[in-house]
Design an enzyme around this catalytic site. Structure first.
Site, PDB file in Angstrom:
ATOM      1  N   ASP A   1      -1.020   1.491  -4.040  1.00 30.75           N
ATOM      2  CA  ASP A   1      -1.818   0.409  -4.639  1.00 30.75           C
ATOM      3  C   ASP A   1      -3.185   0.883  -5.125  1.00 30.75           C
ATOM      4  O   ASP A   1      -4.027   0.073  -5.504  1.00 30.75           O
ATOM      5  CB  ASP A   1      -1.961  -0.777  -3.672  1.00 30.75           C
ATOM      6  CG  ASP A   1      -2.882  -0.503  -2.504  1.00 30.75           C
ATOM      7  OD1 ASP A   1      -2.911   0.653  -2.042  1.00 30.75           O
ATOM      8  OD2 ASP A   1      -3.553  -1.439  -2.030  1.00 30.75           O
TER       9      ASP A   1
ATOM     10  N   ASP B   1      -2.566   6.413  -3.643  1.00 34.09           N
ATOM     11  CA  ASP B   1      -1.451   5.796  -2.918  1.00 34.09           C
ATOM     12  C   ASP B   1      -0.864   4.693  -3.789  1.00 34.09           C
ATOM     13  O   ASP B   1      -1.268   4.499  -4.937  1.00 34.09           O
ATOM     14  CB  ASP B   1      -1.896   5.278  -1.544  1.00 34.09           C
ATOM     15  CG  ASP B   1      -2.784   4.040  -1.627  1.00 34.09           C
ATOM     16  OD1 ASP B   1      -3.397   3.813  -2.695  1.00 34.09           O
ATOM     17  OD2 ASP B   1      -2.876   3.298  -0.636  1.00 34.09           O
TER      18      ASP B   1
ATOM     19  N   ASP C   1      -5.856   2.318  -3.725  1.00 31.29           N
ATOM     20  CA  ASP C   1      -7.141   2.212  -3.026  1.00 31.29           C
ATOM     21  C   ASP C   1      -7.392   3.386  -2.081  1.00 31.29           C
ATOM     22  O   ASP C   1      -8.419   3.448  -1.425  1.00 31.29           O
ATOM     23  CB  ASP C   1      -7.283   0.871  -2.292  1.00 31.29           C
ATOM     24  CG  ASP C   1      -6.302   0.695  -1.143  1.00 31.29           C
ATOM     25  OD1 ASP C   1      -5.409   1.557  -0.962  1.00 31.29           O
ATOM     26  OD2 ASP C   1      -6.421  -0.315  -0.412  1.00 31.29           O
TER      27      ASP C   1
ATOM     28  N   SER D   1       0.809  -1.215   0.000  1.00 28.54           N
ATOM     29  CA  SER D   1       0.000   0.000   0.000  1.00 28.54           C
ATOM     30  C   SER D   1       0.845   1.270   0.000  1.00 28.54           C
ATOM     31  O   SER D   1       1.602   1.509  -0.921  1.00 28.54           O
ATOM     32  CB  SER D   1      -0.955  -0.049   1.202  1.00 28.54           C
ATOM     33  OG  SER D   1      -1.906   0.978   1.141  1.00 28.54           O
TER      34      SER D   1
END
Length: 451
Positions: A251, A249, A253, A104
């Site tokens: 990833d 961000d 999400d 993430s």
């Protein structure tokens, strides 16, 4: 012992548990669970595997694939795409599970693995526990992790049109009667999983797009960019005289937005806009313990309830399901719009805000007029080893005394991070100077007692 944190398994690449050997075992035992639960013995179970742009993703991807194939599971590889794309494609391919290789918003040297169920939602606790129990026996050497019958091995396939499928899915969430032709949008891709699809979605909907931090090299993901570093986006929006800025961000999400004046609009601000300014006003919103008191007051003034869940989009989802609502999220930018997507999706959340701008013909700053967050100070205390601050009577007494001191004017939240060895000390107060002072005093106390 559980190998799973609040959002899958995460850590420093090369250190247990994020090692090729462990990941191979994880793929194998997860595959075993899928085989055991397979309702159709004539068809092998299948999984979708995607990743972000970290260099270590190549190694983890190969180890996972080998583990799943060894267990008799077919693997669909989709390469670097946002986490919500994996959730969507898991459903689209009728796969039995989805796997995301990402840490993430963490730096490039960390990585992790998280799972989606067949319906594109986070794995159930029961499924996660079944995987964890099997994994424990394999890691401890009490069970094998090889396939005895070569005829039962799984295959792997590369899905070449995965990117296009996800782009169309995102565009489908935007109202057909509007477009973005009047907007200049700066998008900070965090050198992460959304580096290609994020700008393309906006361009295909007509926006004039300026993409920054969209050249990943494997080690520059989240490096002073993206949703955790909105200052570069603020500068770019002002320089280009853009209408709005969007920061993803690593990833894809989480989303943070910046208005045309260079002011940051975080997850709470996005929830406020979507709950109160959309054509269909929300019945209620699920936030978390970290949601600012200002959001609660603003929603109450609009006749909208706010329910607080534990921190983590998994718990926001559970809260939404329990209430039958569709809108929830976190200040960090996890936004769930369950009428559009089954998981937090930065691109889709951003499109919903842009749709409100198009529908109302208002700028982002106009949409947040009258919405005021209480001053909030968050201090992270890093520990060598994770412990619970509430196990220390001296700290409990300090927290209670501080809460009493600001009763009616603000609140205090002390919690362990679910992904890192951190204690998070958060204070909200109607006076910014007092807020900062109290948060640092409490953080120093945590350091003194727990270090």
């Amino acid at each position: 012992m559980s190998y799973f944190g609040t959002d899958g398994i995460r850590g420093l690449f090369g250190k247990f548990p994020i090692t090729p050997d462990f990941v191979l075992k994880l793929g194998y035992v997860t595959g075993q669970v899928l085989v055991e639960q397979n309702p159709n013995p004539k068809k092998k179970p299948s999984v979708v595997i995607g990743k972000d742009t970290r260099l270590s993703g190549y190694v983890i991807e190969a180890a996972l694939q080998a583990g799943f194939n060894s267990a008799g599971v077919d693997v669909h590889m989709i390469g670097p795409l946002p986490t919500p794309a994996i959730a969507h494609l898991t459903r689209s391919f009728h796969a039995d599970a989805g796997v995301v290789i990402s840490a993430s918003h963490n730096p490039y040297y960390d990585n992790g693995i998280k799972f989606f169920a067949a319906d594109g939602r986070k794995l159930s606790d029961e499924m996660q526990n079944a995987i964890n129990d099997k994994l424990k026996t394999v890691v401890e050497g009490h069970a094998d992790y090889t396939q005895d019958d070569p005829a039962q091995l799984g295959k792997h396939f590369r899905i070449n049109d995965a990117k296009g499928r996800y782009i169309e899915f995102c565009k489908g969430s935007f109202p057909y009667q509007y477009d973005l032709s009047n907007l200049t949008v700066v998008i900070d891709c965090a050198n992460g999983a959304g580096y290609s699809v994020g700008p393309r979605v906006l361009r295909e909907l007509g926006a004039n797009v300026i993409a920054i931090h969209n050249k990943p090299n494997g080690i520059n993901i989240n490096d002073n960019c993206g949703s955790t570093h909105p200052e570069t986006l603020q500068k770019a929006v002002l320089e280009h005289k853009a209408d709005v800025g969007i920061a993803l961000d690593g990833d894809g999400d989480r989303i943070i937005m910046v208005d045309e004046k260079g002011v940051v609009v975080d997850g709470d601000g996005i929830l406020y806009i979507l709950a109160t300014k959309s054509e269909a006003k929300a019945e209620g919103v699920v936030g978390t313990q970290m949601s600012n008191m200002g959001l609660q007051l603003a929603l109450e003034a609009a006749g909208i309830a706010l329910e607080r869940a534990k921190v983590g989009d998994r718990y926001v989802m559970q809260g939404l399901e329990a209430k039958g609502w569709i809108l929830g999220g976190e200040p960090s930018g996890h936004i769930l719009c369950l009428d559009k997507s089954r998981t937090g999706d930065a691109i889709i959340a951003g499109l919903q805000v842009l749709a409100v701008m198009a529908q109302t013909q208002k700028s982002l700053s106009q949409l947040t007029e009258g919405f005021k967050l209480l001053p909030q100070c968050l201090v992270n205390v890093r520990l060598e080893q994770m412990q619970d601050p509430y196990d220390f009577p001296e700290l409990v007494a300090a927290f209670e005394a501080a809460s009493k001191q600001i009763e009616g004017r603000g609140r205090i939240l002390i919690r362990k991070s679910g992904t890192e060895p951190l204690i998070r000390v958060m204070v909200e107060l109607d006076n910014a100077e007092e807020c900062d002072k109290l948060a640092h005093e409490l953080a120093d106390k945590v350091k003194q007692v727990m270090a």
